[in-house]
Scaffold this active site. Sequence first.
Site, short mmCIF file in Angstrom:
data_model
loop_
_atom_site.label_atom_id
_atom_site.label_comp_id
_atom_site.label_asym_id
_atom_site.label_seq_id
_atom_site.Cartn_x
_atom_site.Cartn_y
_atom_site.Cartn_z
N CYS A 54 -24.38 19.62 -24.69
CA CYS A 54 -23.55 19.33 -23.82
C CYS A 54 -23.68 20.30 -22.22
CB CYS A 54 -22.25 20.53 -24.78
SG CYS A 54 -20.70 20.47 -23.02
N CYS A 57 -21.26 23.38 -21.77
CA CYS A 57 -21.02 25.14 -22.53
C CYS A 57 -21.62 25.95 -21.87
CB CYS A 57 -22.06 24.44 -23.44
SG CYS A 57 -21.23 24.28 -25.16
N HIS A 118 -16.55 25.14 -27.03
CA HIS A 118 -16.71 23.72 -27.58
C HIS A 118 -15.95 23.01 -28.14
CE1 HIS A 118 -19.42 20.07 -26.43
NE2 HIS A 118 -19.58 19.51 -28.12
N ASN A 158 -8.89 13.54 -20.36
CA ASN A 158 -9.81 12.21 -21.05
C ASN A 158 -9.68 12.82 -21.65
OD1 ASN A 158 -8.47 9.66 -18.99
ND2 ASN A 158 -10.57 9.82 -18.01
N SER A 166 -16.57 11.06 -21.91
CA SER A 166 -18.03 10.77 -22.82
C SER A 166 -18.51 12.60 -22.90
CB SER A 166 -19.03 10.91 -21.12
OG SER A 166 -18.61 11.27 -20.46
N HIS A 169 -16.29 18.40 -24.87
CA HIS A 169 -15.96 19.45 -24.14
C HIS A 169 -14.38 19.74 -23.16
CE1 HIS A 169 -17.78 23.50 -23.32
NE2 HIS A 169 -16.63 23.60 -22.64
N HIS A 171 -12.28 19.91 -21.17
CA HIS A 171 -11.96 19.97 -19.86
C HIS A 171 -11.25 18.58 -18.78
CE1 HIS A 171 -14.83 16.41 -20.77
NE2 HIS A 171 -14.95 16.33 -19.10
N GLN A 173 -10.71 16.19 -14.68
CA GLN A 173 -11.12 15.73 -13.88
C GLN A 173 -10.49 15.94 -12.76
OE1 GLN A 173 -13.94 12.72 -13.37
NE2 GLN A 173 -13.59 12.60 -15.52
ZN LIG Z 1 -19.97 22.13 -24.71
#
Ligand SMILES: [Zn+2]
Length: 353
Positions: A54, A57, A118, A158, A166, A169, A171, A173
């Site tokens: 990833c 990570c 993750h 998303n 995609s 993990h 997160h 934007q």
């Molecule tokens: Zn990750």
Amino acid sequence: MPATPRPLDLVPHRRYNPLLRQWILVSPQRTQRPWQGETTKAVTTPGLAYDPTCYLCPTNARSGGEHNPDYKSVFAFDNDFPALLPDEPPASPANDSPLLVAEPERGRCRVLCFHPNHSLTLARMSVPDIAAVVDAWAFETATIGDLPYINHVQIFENRGAMMGASNPHPHCQIWATEHIPDEPLRELAAQQSYREEHSSCLLCDYLAAELADPTARIIAQNDEFVALVPYWATWPFETIVLPRRHLGDFPSLTPAERTGLAAILNAVTTRSDNLFQITFPYSLGFHQRPTHGQAHDDMHFHAHFYPPLLRSAEIRKFMVGFEMFGSPQRDLTPETAAARLRALPDTHYLDWE
Ligand SMILES: [Zn+2]
Ligand SMILES: [Zn+2]
Ligand SMILES: [Zn+2]
């Protein structure tokens, strides 16, 4: 003899979205067949806390070759493949037609990891950990928004492959732009003209109307925030999250409101996951006031959850046909969607006995 008025949950009708100033067609008669209760049994194996492949990570290499620090809480960095660039672009070549219009657009794209783990999601994170994410959203808004060429900071997440994410993990934007993008610009214009007409705030008034009948569309609330399925919702289980206090952006949130927002985001995502007992896919976005310019005070800060799922973990809503050519349409009424979300336990299904 005039026909007896029938409740809106039985007849086709359209509802008005005052934020986007558009109509939505509601066709509840199509859902009169009994609910089959079909839910896909989730694969409940907990994910990996660390994935060596990833790029988000801690300590792993990103595609640009840079290594992430061994971060312990949130971690933000400039997107390695940004959709916008900060440099002054060269002037577009002039052309002869007034219908061929283009103009330069500068901006910044950042990525914010919510947590080093993750396998986590907003539904599985603790409220203090989500509050640290809210603090980061406020910090990013203030610092990027301070750049002279930035006028709007759009934060969105998303979640799930169905939404095009995609990487699982946790997160989001952050896309900061020179111009206010169309969607928040429409909502800002609607709120400005509402204030001119009524001398009050559209979303303050809307929240008061919803609080007058809390069993209609509200799914969760705390001292600072209310989450509900809006009267004009397009997506089947769409929700809007509204602060009780009129405020314009992340930096304006008090410490108590940051914790309140963290708790309500956790409550909405937990109930959504419980609906089909899967990690519920969605796009989450925040609308806040522009960072420069006039009319700062009209935008009532809020979050939208736009989830694509319809009746089960597999059946997704597509915006095609009439929705492409006419207007959005839904079968399930917002009241039915809210009742189903509200009835679910507020404990995550992975923690059920
Ligand atoms: Zn990750
Ligand atoms: Zn307001
Ligand atoms: Zn909005």
